[in-house]
Design a protein around this motif. Structure first.
Motif, PDB file in Angstrom:
ATOM      1  N   VAL A  59       0.861  -1.188   0.000  1.00 25.05           N
ATOM      2  CA  VAL A  59       0.000   0.000   0.000  1.00 25.05           C
ATOM      3  C   VAL A  59       0.898   1.239   0.000  1.00 25.05           C
ATOM      4  CG1 VAL A  59      -1.582   1.383   1.417  1.00 25.05           C
ATOM      5  CG2 VAL A  59      -1.993  -1.063   1.113  1.00 25.05           C
ATOM      6  N   ASN A  60       0.522   2.225  -0.787  1.00 28.13           N
ATOM      7  CA  ASN A  60       1.287   3.447  -0.915  1.00 28.13           C
ATOM      8  C   ASN A  60       1.066   4.319   0.318  1.00 28.13           C
ATOM      9  OD1 ASN A  60       2.910   5.227  -2.221  1.00 28.13           O
ATOM     10  ND2 ASN A  60       1.886   4.841  -4.196  1.00 28.13           N
ATOM     11  N   ASN A  65      -8.025  15.253   2.770  1.00 29.90           N
ATOM     12  CA  ASN A  65      -8.559  14.735   1.505  1.00 29.90           C
ATOM     13  C   ASN A  65      -8.765  13.226   1.617  1.00 29.90           C
ATOM     14  OD1 ASN A  65      -9.336  14.660  -1.098  1.00 29.90           O
ATOM     15  ND2 ASN A  65      -7.491  15.640  -1.922  1.00 29.90           N
ATOM     16  N   PHE A  66      -9.787  12.868   2.410  1.00 33.30           N
ATOM     17  CA  PHE A  66      -9.937  11.460   2.780  1.00 33.30           C
ATOM     18  C   PHE A  66     -10.367  10.572   1.607  1.00 33.30           C
ATOM     19  CE2 PHE A  66     -11.230  13.903   6.730  1.00 33.30           C
ATOM     20  CZ  PHE A  66      -9.939  13.911   7.251  1.00 33.30           C
ATOM     21  N   GLU A  67     -11.132  11.155   0.710  1.00 34.16           N
ATOM     22  CA  GLU A  67     -11.600  10.353  -0.419  1.00 34.16           C
ATOM     23  C   GLU A  67     -10.413   9.930  -1.292  1.00 34.16           C
ATOM     24  OE1 GLU A  67     -14.788  12.128  -2.603  1.00 34.16           O
ATOM     25  OE2 GLU A  67     -14.998  10.411  -3.932  1.00 34.16           O
ATOM     26  N   ARG A  68      -9.532  10.881  -1.530  1.00 40.41           N
ATOM     27  CA  ARG A  68      -8.337  10.577  -2.323  1.00 40.41           C
ATOM     28  C   ARG A  68      -7.461   9.548  -1.577  1.00 40.41           C
ATOM     29  NH1 ARG A  68      -6.358   8.811  -6.185  1.00 40.41           N
ATOM     30  NH2 ARG A  68      -4.149   9.116  -6.523  1.00 40.41           N
ATOM     31  N   ILE A  95      -6.127   5.857  -2.961  1.00 40.02           N
ATOM     32  CA  ILE A  95      -4.728   5.408  -2.982  1.00 40.02           C
ATOM     33  C   ILE A  95      -4.596   4.041  -2.297  1.00 40.02           C
ATOM     34  CG2 ILE A  95      -2.403   5.887  -2.090  1.00 40.02           C
ATOM     35  CD1 ILE A  95      -3.120   8.920  -2.429  1.00 40.02           C
ATOM     36  N   ILE A  96      -5.268   3.880  -1.163  1.00 37.94           N
ATOM     37  CA  ILE A  96      -5.180   2.590  -0.461  1.00 37.94           C
ATOM     38  C   ILE A  96      -5.763   1.474  -1.325  1.00 37.94           C
ATOM     39  CG2 ILE A  96      -5.875   1.244   1.561  1.00 37.94           C
ATOM     40  CD1 ILE A  96      -6.027   3.866   3.144  1.00 37.94           C
ATOM     41  N   GLY A 108       0.713   5.630  13.435  1.00 35.93           N
ATOM     42  CA  GLY A 108      -0.401   4.683  13.547  1.00 35.93           C
ATOM     43  C   GLY A 108      -0.995   4.388  12.171  1.00 35.93           C
ATOM     44  N   ILE A 109      -0.252   3.639  11.390  1.00 37.50           N
ATOM     45  CA  ILE A 109      -0.658   3.414   9.994  1.00 37.50           C
ATOM     46  C   ILE A 109      -1.969   2.634   9.930  1.00 37.50           C
ATOM     47  CG2 ILE A 109       0.031   2.399   7.776  1.00 37.50           C
ATOM     48  CD1 ILE A 109       2.992   2.760   8.729  1.00 37.50           C
ATOM     49  N   GLY A 110      -2.050   1.592  10.765  1.00 36.81           N
ATOM     50  CA  GLY A 110      -3.266   0.784  10.769  1.00 36.81           C
ATOM     51  C   GLY A 110      -4.477   1.610  11.176  1.00 36.81           C
ATOM     52  N   ARG A 111      -4.291   2.434  12.183  1.00 37.79           N
ATOM     53  CA  ARG A 111      -5.403   3.269  12.662  1.00 37.79           C
ATOM     54  C   ARG A 111      -5.847   4.252  11.583  1.00 37.79           C
ATOM     55  NH1 ARG A 111      -3.129   4.464  18.816  1.00 37.79           N
ATOM     56  NH2 ARG A 111      -3.192   2.276  19.467  1.00 37.79           N
ATOM     57  N   LEU A 112      -4.872   4.775  10.844  1.00 43.58           N
ATOM     58  CA  LEU A 112      -5.208   5.712   9.774  1.00 43.58           C
ATOM     59  C   LEU A 112      -5.914   5.002   8.620  1.00 43.58           C
ATOM     60  CD1 LEU A 112      -2.014   7.964   9.751  1.00 43.58           C
ATOM     61  CD2 LEU A 112      -4.322   8.607  10.471  1.00 43.58           C
ATOM     62  N   GLU A 113      -5.439   3.800   8.330  1.00 45.65           N
ATOM     63  CA  GLU A 113      -6.075   3.028   7.251  1.00 45.65           C
ATOM     64  C   GLU A 113      -7.539   2.764   7.607  1.00 45.65           C
ATOM     65  OE1 GLU A 113      -4.828  -1.069   6.747  1.00 45.65           O
ATOM     66  OE2 GLU A 113      -5.218  -0.975   4.591  1.00 45.65           O
ATOM     67  N   ARG A 114      -7.738   2.372   8.840  1.00 44.03           N
ATOM     68  CA  ARG A 114      -9.087   2.103   9.302  1.00 44.03           C
ATOM     69  C   ARG A 114      -9.935   3.374   9.246  1.00 44.03           C
ATOM     70  NH1 ARG A 114     -11.616   0.283  15.148  1.00 44.03           N
ATOM     71  NH2 ARG A 114     -13.390   1.665  14.872  1.00 44.03           N
ATOM     72  N   PHE A 115      -9.361   4.476   9.705  1.00 44.86           N
ATOM     73  CA  PHE A 115     -10.116   5.731   9.681  1.00 44.86           C
ATOM     74  C   PHE A 115     -10.568   6.069   8.264  1.00 44.86           C
ATOM     75  CE2 PHE A 115      -9.955  10.170   8.445  1.00 44.86           C
ATOM     76  CZ  PHE A 115     -11.022  10.665   9.175  1.00 44.86           C
TER      77      PHE A 115
END
Lengths: 281, 466
Positions: B58-59, B71-74, B78-79, B113-120
């Motif tokens: 994942v980038n 810019n959460f949609e973008r 990317i994910i 907190g990459i996982g937390r951000l991915e989840r968010f």
């Protein structure tokens, strides 16, 4: 969704259903079972396949009304649908080399013993068929038994029909009178299969029993159906359901089969109250 | 403005004493402000170690940059370029041994907190964006996927996007595999899994539940009779292991698989509204140190057990469970008995009455790199228990292997494949736990995606040669 093509009540407790399940019907072999779930809140229960018709695409199950799930199932009519119906599961029966067999069905077990006797009869084996019931009102498949056997016998616990006593009484007397069985197939309550196996052990007659323990998935995932056979733990769903009766630890199987007795009674009572509108759950 | 805090922005959670009585999700997720603040902890390193640490690459710095900008949609786009199940992975990936392990911030302090951000990002997207999924034009080629767990879902999704007519065969009555039957609601809400599966359906993927391939229909018949060009086996590792110690068949001994399936898939925690019962003792001993053991222990606590033990033969550092799960389990009152190994289960009237254990000590590292435990002689002791749950691992289910004679497998049951998921049988591919043995959601997804690419290549070749 799996359509009920035909429904037939043998008596107040035992019901036959022919269910539309073409892929299962095509692959099914004697001795295998299916798992079903009646509705969204339902549990998954295993039932041995009583018959199948690849051409018609149907699978026949026969069940006895004992608890909530079988009660709910019995409330479905011809044309209704069963939510989930999975199979064929388990290994198939091995009839190889059987020439002279005694086939024994206890209560509902007769529903499964009958296709076994039929298969053996069609393969040219000589079959003596013994079926045991609590009383005469519970007898079913009597004529069918006769049509696939050299001799057929009925026993009842109370003597209201046939021989008063147990299937083992008849089997013992047949053996004592000189019947030479190479195989005994016993299907019914665990206590009956245990009694038959203990008897045939004395005479050294190979005995096959079919187990129907509590299980969730039926594909080897939960391990709830584990049973000790010859000192080893087996999963009845994938290693069985048929096992050598002389090797099965029946006492353990009996204990395990009663694990949820209280819950089952609670669930059935709740269901009854709901059906009668006395409880809103 | 860069966030210098050496610690991750704290994840809001339900209080331990409250959550250990319900099945609602433990961690409630970052707010937008928390996410943007945490995103500002990212150094945007040029060499991007985190991307290399992710099994599906994942980038990460790019999506975090977008989160920082709000810019959460973008960020979501990317994910999902490389990860089709971000809401799931953000919750269940062992980030501390993957992306976050190699994060430069972790050298001094905590990683981003990459996982937390991915989840968010995934949750934000599900909540705020009405996703328009366009069904790709069908190329008329049928592909079969066996199993609807992470490997199967990833494989089916990629194949569908390429225009294949994909059918998933699932043995259970609902799709999702281990995400549905294994991981509890409080760690991965089932609505999330359902949404992901609905997305696949919108892509045109067909799902046939109640279909046990190998029993109902063989792999050969799928290809020769039903016209599937290729088949992917993603049947997971569903066969529960037992210790083979005395007393394991007593009433009150469960495999973790059975215990969790009753709860998660069959809703036994809502008995008698749902028909499937479950037994929960007053004193429950869970054997094992992985995520499955933590899940089982925490379920038992939630269902009213007074005392729940984790019995593990190695030390806490050697536990394979995610750090967060160990941490949460402790907070919820689970008692850890490490360096302890069961020797027999004791029974009374056919029911569990206790579990006899020995103390263990750690020696030199074994082939897994963890220090090998050995029993301390004469250290036997008994833990009173009325229920035992075995969570010592699962291996691949032998159903497919036993009904597909020309499929090569390892002795322990895993299907043998090359890196692209090709098995010994032409047209048959495999990936996930069925190949590796019990591993992680993200690895299974990666394998499913790799196999989809190989299946695409295979179909093209087959079509050219015709």
């Amino acid at each position: 969704m799996y359509k009920i093509i035909k429904k037939h009540a043998f008596n107040a407790q035992v019901i036959l259903m022919e269910v539309e399940a073409p892929r299962i019907a095509k692959s099914a072999k004697p001795g295998q079972f299916i798992m079903l779930r009646v509705d969204e809140q339902g549990e998954r229960i295993p039932l041995t396949i009583a018959d199948y018709n690849a051409q018609a695409g149907t699978v026949t199950i026969i069940f006895q009304i004992v608890g909530k799930t079988t009660t709910a199932l019995s409330n479905l009519s011809q044309g209704d649908f069963i939510l989930d119906f999975v199979g064929p599961l388990g290994t198939s029966s091995d009839f190889e080399g059987i020439k002279n067999a005694a086939v024994i069905g206890g209560g509902l077990g007769l529903a499964i013993a009958y296709p076994q006797a039929k298969a053996l009869h069609e393969r040219g084996a000589s079959v003596d068929f013994i079926a045991g019931f609590r009383n005469k009102d519970l007898i079913f498949l009597r004529d069918e038994m006769k049509s696939v056997s050299a001799r057929s016998f009925i026993t009842t616990d109370d003597g209201s029909a046939g021989v008063k006593g147990f299937v083992t009484d008849v089997l013992k007397s047949l053996i004592e009178k000189g019947a030479k069985y190479d195989t005994v197939i016993a299907i019914g309550p665990l206590v009956m299969m245990k009694a038959v196996s203990e008897l045939t052990r004395e005479y050294g007659i190979k005995t096959t029993v079919s187990l129907n323990p509590i299980m969730i998935d039926g594909t080897g995932m939960c391990g709830g159906c584990r049973v000790t056979v010859g000192g080893q733990t087996k999963f009845a769903c994938v290693d069985g359901p048929e096992f050598d009766g002389h090797l099965v630890d029946f006492d353990e199987a009996i204990a395990r089969s009663a694990m949820y007795k209280k819950d089952e009674a609670h669930s059935a009572k709740q269901h009854k109250c709901k059906m009668e509108g006395r409880l809103d759950v | 403005m860069f966030n210098l805090d050496p610690k991750k922005t704290e994840m809001p959670v339900q209080a331990p004493g409250e959550r250990n009585k319900n099945f609602k999700e433990v961690a409630t997720g970052y707010t937008e402000e928390m996410a943007m603040s945490e995103a500002r902890r990212c150094l945007a390193c040029k060499h991007r170690p985190c991307v290399a640490g992710c099994p599906v690459s994942v980038n990460i710095p790019d999506f975090i940059k977008e989160v920082e900008k709000g810019n959460f949609e973008r960020a979501y786009e990317i994910i999902t370029d490389t990860n089709s199940l971000p809401a799931v992975c953000g919750r269940v990936c062992p980030q501390e041994s993957q992306c976050e392990k190699v994060c430069v911030r972790a050298i001094k302090g905590e990683s981003v907190g990459i996982g937390r951000l991915e989840r968010f990002v995934a949750d934000w997207y599900m909540k705020n964006i009405e996703e328009k999924i366009e069904k790709p034009a069908l190329n008329g080629i049928k592909m079969a996927v066996i199993g609807s767990g992470p490997a199967g879902l990833a494989c089916a999704g990629d194949l569908a996007k390429l225009g294949y007519d994909v059918t998933i065969f699932e043995a259970f009555h609902v799709a999702g595999g281990v995400l549905m039957y294994g991981i509890p609601q409080f760690r991965l809400p089932k609505e999330i899994v359902r949404k992901e599966i609905d997305r696949l359906k919108k892509l045109g993927v067909k799902i046939e539940t109640n279909s046990v391939v190998g029993k109902m229909i063989s792999i050969d018949a799928l290809i020769s009779e039903e016209g599937f060009k290729a088949v992917f086996i993603g049947t997971g590792a569903g066969l529960p292991s037992f210790m083979k110690i005395p007393g394991e068949n007593l009433c009150g001994v469960y495999s973790a698989n059975e215990f969790l399936t009753r709860i998660n898939l069959m809703n036994a925690y809502k008995f008698p509204k749902y028909d499937t019962p479950i037994k929960v003792g007053k004193r429950v001993a869970v054997v094992g140190g992985g995520n499955v053991a933590m899940d089982a222990a925490r379920c038992a606590k939630r269902l009213g057990a007074d005392e729940v033990y984790i019995i593990y033969r190695r030390g806490e550092e050697e536990m394979p469970a995610r750090l967060e799960e160990i941490h949460h389990a402790k907070e919820e009152g689970i008692i850890f008995k490490i360096l302890t190994n069961p020797t027999r289960i004791m029974g009374k009237d056919n029911w569990v009455s206790g579990i006899e254990c020995v103390k263990m000590e750690l020696g030199k590292p074994d082939e897994s790199g963890r220090r090998r435990p050995s029993a301390v002689e004469g250290s036997e002791f008994v833990i009173d228990a009325d229920e035992v749950i075995m969570a010592i691992g699962q291996s691949p289910n032998p159903l497919i292997k036993s009904t597909t004679p020309d499929l090569k497998t390892h002795n322990w049951g895993g299907i043998i494949t090359d890196d692209a998921g090709r098995t010994s049988k032409p047209g048959v591919f495999a990936g996930g736990d069925a190949v590796t043995g019990a591993a992680t959601v993200i690895l299974a997804m990666g394998a499913g995606k790799a196999a989809a690419a190989a299946m695409d290549e295979y179909a093209a070749l087959k079509t050219d040669n015709k």
